[in-house]
Scaffold this active site. Structure first.
Site, PDB file in Angstrom:
ATOM      1  N   GLY A   1      21.782  86.487  32.215  1.00  0.00           N
ATOM      2  CA  GLY A   1      21.075  87.216  33.258  1.00  0.00           C
ATOM      3  C   GLY A   1      19.734  87.709  32.785  1.00  0.00           C
TER       4      GLY A   1
ATOM      5  N   ASP B   1      21.800  87.394  45.157  1.00  0.00           N
ATOM      6  CA  ASP B   1      21.906  88.577  46.006  1.00  0.00           C
ATOM      7  C   ASP B   1      21.972  89.802  45.120  1.00  0.00           C
ATOM      8  OD1 ASP B   1      22.373  90.265  48.254  1.00  0.00           O
ATOM      9  OD2 ASP B   1      23.339  88.591  49.266  1.00  0.00           O
TER      10      ASP B   1
ATOM     11  N   SER C   1      17.188  91.559  32.807  1.00  0.00           N
ATOM     12  CA  SER C   1      17.138  92.987  33.096  1.00  0.00           C
ATOM     13  C   SER C   1      15.705  93.505  32.974  1.00  0.00           C
ATOM     14  CB  SER C   1      18.043  93.764  32.130  1.00  0.00           C
ATOM     15  OG  SER C   1      17.611  93.570  30.784  1.00  0.00           O
TER      16      SER C   1
ATOM     17  N   ASP D   1      28.457  84.472  56.422  1.00  0.00           N
ATOM     18  CA  ASP D   1      29.020  85.797  56.205  1.00  0.00           C
ATOM     19  C   ASP D   1      28.141  86.831  56.909  1.00  0.00           C
ATOM     20  OD1 ASP D   1      26.946  85.579  54.364  1.00  0.00           O
ATOM     21  OD2 ASP D   1      28.014  86.577  52.746  1.00  0.00           O
TER      22      ASP D   1
ATOM     23  N   CYS E   1      23.551  96.135  51.628  1.00  0.00           N
ATOM     24  CA  CYS E   1      22.800  95.180  52.450  1.00  0.00           C
ATOM     25  C   CYS E   1      21.917  95.865  53.478  1.00  0.00           C
ATOM     26  CB  CYS E   1      23.762  94.214  53.133  1.00  0.00           C
ATOM     27  SG  CYS E   1      24.443  93.001  51.980  1.00  0.00           S
TER      28      CYS E   1
ATOM     29  N   SER F   1      18.064  79.758  57.770  1.00  0.00           N
ATOM     30  CA  SER F   1      18.438  81.044  57.160  1.00  0.00           C
ATOM     31  C   SER F   1      19.906  81.060  56.756  1.00  0.00           C
ATOM     32  CB  SER F   1      18.156  82.202  58.128  1.00  0.00           C
ATOM     33  OG  SER F   1      16.804  82.223  58.514  1.00  0.00           O
TER      34      SER F   1
END
Length: 351
Positions: A138, A67, A140, A226, A16, A48
């Site tokens: 997903g 994320d 790639s 979080d 992060c 946010s």
């Protein structure tokens, strides 16, 4: 035989700490056109918050987030675990229960072996399995730096959504994990991290914040977020601004991961902690007497960090007992929220 490539050597940042600084992000988002009114959009970009929330019916709302980031460790399986744990945290932070994930994969194909990339994906899939959900697909790409993360979807009752902006004056602030992930990851990249520090880094960043849905069931829990790339102060600021309150943070109350204090005193820190303070330091009162090391820890980017919970003081002991029973032994009360008056800043440091 050619030595394996260190994953962290292929990235300019990690975890992060890769986030765009709060000030730059705010400027970017301010340039976006205003969104049309959607009555079923319970949470959007206004404060946010950690994820978007869309009402499906009277009893269900969809929680959606994404994320991803660059490696914070060199072990590919562990990198996948950390990235997936971090992504799922946004669902838990809204009080939701994950139901499905999609993988986001960008890899320098000419530099990393297929087996290494497969291990990254396997680490993420293992975390999702532990959370009781599949990685159902997903996307790639071949990229310059290694990137991995998830699109995560979850469900929550519309009346139990825990926004970051719903805190109330008088609420106690509880942080469920220790600080210092950014310091430990910086020490790792500088080859200054011992085995105990590495184990602490991995244990913290791979601990799922799965206590979120149980917290959402408590009437006294009013808001939650979080703590990730903007550090404890940055995410506490978002909570205070969203609610129109002042957060009073004890700068020494949060637990620290093993070895962090010594490393911080030795000058180990991330560039992100400096950028964070430059972005929001002017909004923090009481910082004049703060030493550089403590300030850096309060701004330290937390990859897969803990939940910051705003709870009625009458239920604070119950929340502490709940999170500790679910494995968050380093949870601490770190401050409180109070009414903001006049020109008072949205965040004040007070021991």
């Amino acid at each position: 035989m050619t030595a394996p490539v260190r994953l962290t050597s292929l990235a300019h940042g990690g975890g992060c700490g890769c986030k765009i600084s709060p000030a730059v992000l705010q400027d970017i988002l301010a340039r976006m056109p205003a969104a049309a009114a959607f009555p079923n959009l319970l949470v959007g970009t206004e404060t946010s918050d950690d994820a978007a929330v869309w009402r499906l019916n009277d009893g269900q709302a969809l929680v959606a987030t994404t994320d991803f980031f660059m490696p914070v460790v060199d072990d590919p399986f562990v990198f996948g675990q950390i990235a997936a744990t971090n992504a799922l945290s946004d669902i838990y932070a809204m009080g939701g229960k994950p139901i499905l994930a999609l993988a986001i994969v960008g890899m320098p194909i000419e530099k990393l072996a297929p087996e290494t990339i497969g291990q990254i994906l396997a680490g993420g899939a293992a975390v999702c399995a532990a959370a009781g959900i599949p990685v159902a697909g997903g996307h790639s790409i071949d990229s310059v730096e290694p990137i991995y993360g998830l699109v995560a979807l979850g469900l929550v009752h519309p009346d139990r959504v825990l926004k970051n902006s719903a805190a109330r004056a008088g609420d106690v602030l509880i942080l469920t994990k220790a600080l210092g992930v950014g310091v430990l990851s910086a020490a790792f990249k500088q080859e200054k991290l011992d085995a105990a520090g590495y184990d602490a880094l991995v244990a913290s960043t791979t601990q799922l914040n799965a206590v979120g849905p149980a917290l959402a069931e408590l009437d006294g829990v009013h808001a939650m977020t979080d703590v990730t790339g903007f550090g404890l102060l940055g995410h506490a600021l978002e909570m205070a601004r969203g609610a129109g309150l002042t957060a009073v943070i004890d700068p020494h109350a949060a637990a620290l991961l093993p070895g962090v204090e010594a490393l911080a005193k030795a000058g180990v820190r991330t560039g992100a902690s400096v950028r964070n303070w430059a972005s929001y330091g002017a909004q923090v009162g009481g910082a004049d007497a703060l030493d550089d090391g403590t300030r850096d820890l309060l701004c330290d980017p937390q990859t897969s960090g803990g939940l910051l919970i705003a709870v009625d003081p009458a239920q604070a002991d119950q929340v502490m007992a709940l999170v500790q029973a679910q494995g968050f032994g380093l949870a601490r009360r770190v401050g409180a929220l109070q009414a903001r008056s006049g020109d008072a800043p949205p965040l004040v440091l007070r021991g």
